[in-house]
Design an enzyme around this catalytic site. Sequence first.
Site, PDB file in Angstrom:
ATOM      1  N   CYS A  70     -13.722 -46.820  -2.300  1.00  0.00           N
ATOM      2  CA  CYS A  70     -12.291 -47.016  -2.475  1.00  0.00           C
ATOM      3  C   CYS A  70     -12.040 -48.169  -3.439  1.00  0.00           C
ATOM      4  CB  CYS A  70     -11.644 -47.318  -1.120  1.00  0.00           C
ATOM      5  SG  CYS A  70      -9.843 -47.543  -1.201  1.00  0.00           S
ATOM      6  N   ASP A  72     -10.006 -50.447  -3.080  1.00  0.00           N
ATOM      7  CA  ASP A  72      -9.584 -51.619  -2.326  1.00  0.00           C
ATOM      8  C   ASP A  72     -10.450 -52.834  -2.691  1.00  0.00           C
ATOM      9  OD1 ASP A  72      -9.287 -53.537  -0.078  1.00  0.00           O
ATOM     10  OD2 ASP A  72      -8.078 -51.943   0.809  1.00  0.00           O
ATOM     11  N   ARG A  74     -11.113 -55.385  -1.138  1.00  0.00           N
ATOM     12  CA  ARG A  74     -11.835 -55.992  -0.018  1.00  0.00           C
ATOM     13  C   ARG A  74     -13.164 -55.314   0.266  1.00  0.00           C
ATOM     14  NH1 ARG A  74      -7.234 -55.037   4.243  1.00  0.00           N
ATOM     15  NH2 ARG A  74      -7.324 -53.043   3.101  1.00  0.00           N
ATOM     16  N   HIS A 126     -13.361 -46.819   4.302  1.00  0.00           N
ATOM     17  CA  HIS A 126     -13.226 -48.076   5.041  1.00  0.00           C
ATOM     18  C   HIS A 126     -12.010 -48.008   5.957  1.00  0.00           C
ATOM     19  CE1 HIS A 126      -9.742 -49.907   2.852  1.00  0.00           C
ATOM     20  NE2 HIS A 126     -10.157 -49.126   1.875  1.00  0.00           N
ATOM     21  N   CYS A 129      -7.677 -48.359   5.474  1.00  0.00           N
ATOM     22  CA  CYS A 129      -7.441 -47.850   4.119  1.00  0.00           C
ATOM     23  C   CYS A 129      -5.962 -47.494   3.934  1.00  0.00           C
ATOM     24  CB  CYS A 129      -8.309 -46.628   3.858  1.00  0.00           C
ATOM     25  SG  CYS A 129      -8.118 -45.912   2.206  1.00  0.00           S
TER      26      CYS A 129
END
Length: 254
Positions: A70, A72, A74, A126, A129
């Site tokens: 992803c 993302d 993080r 994750h 999400c």
Amino acid sequence: MEEDDDSDDDACCPRSPVTLGPSPSIGHEHGLARLLKNNRKWSKAIRERQPDFFEKGSKGQQPKVFWIGCSDSRVPENELLQLAPGEVFTHRNIANVVVSTDLNCLSVLQYAVDVLKVEHVVVCGHYGCGGVAAALGDQSYGLIDHWLANIKEVKHQHLLNLEKIRDQEDRCRALVEINCRNSVLTVAKSPIIRAAWERGQSIEVIGMVYDIQRGLLSELGYHVSNADDLACHLKVNSNELFEARKECAELQKL
């Protein structure tokens, strides 16, 4: 050329467990000048530990892992896998979606398999999400709705079992998992992977999930190493998937 100011707060410099640089200050404002300064510190730290690191890296890459994750911020794959630059080849998009019409993703997959000869394709979702959470609802987000439609299709395929999960957070976690499974199967069904298996190339497709709250990766049980594995996974229906998920949750409580 401006010299590095070693007296400045080292907390601003991004830390990588691989390079052992200082830890970042999450609340620190990062302007362009600061980012460039961080880069110089990072480069200097690596060269001090391994003077020929960048020279070796400039001659090519030989990663064993292709990571589909992803976007993302993080979920930094090199960090959480403790791998140095050059050890993991990466493609990222919102909610780690793989669809057979995405020429971008498939082109990267083909390069990873046919040219780099990676041995592991990891599709990693994750928990927490935002893309998956958005797909669970009915709100419109504009252009991104076209992308979220891929996740919503997976949701509708498993809607009866998803609706049995009363807790919204756990329902989202379940969709994260089956969305990852769907991407694993799409990768494994691709002509790229099938051709690799047919010519005897050793390559496996693995589904994983990252728990942001704990910083831990877990396998999801979606592990495909050949055409027979793929056929077995394709036979599993929604009820079986969710029953297995329930059993796994019960075992974790013991």
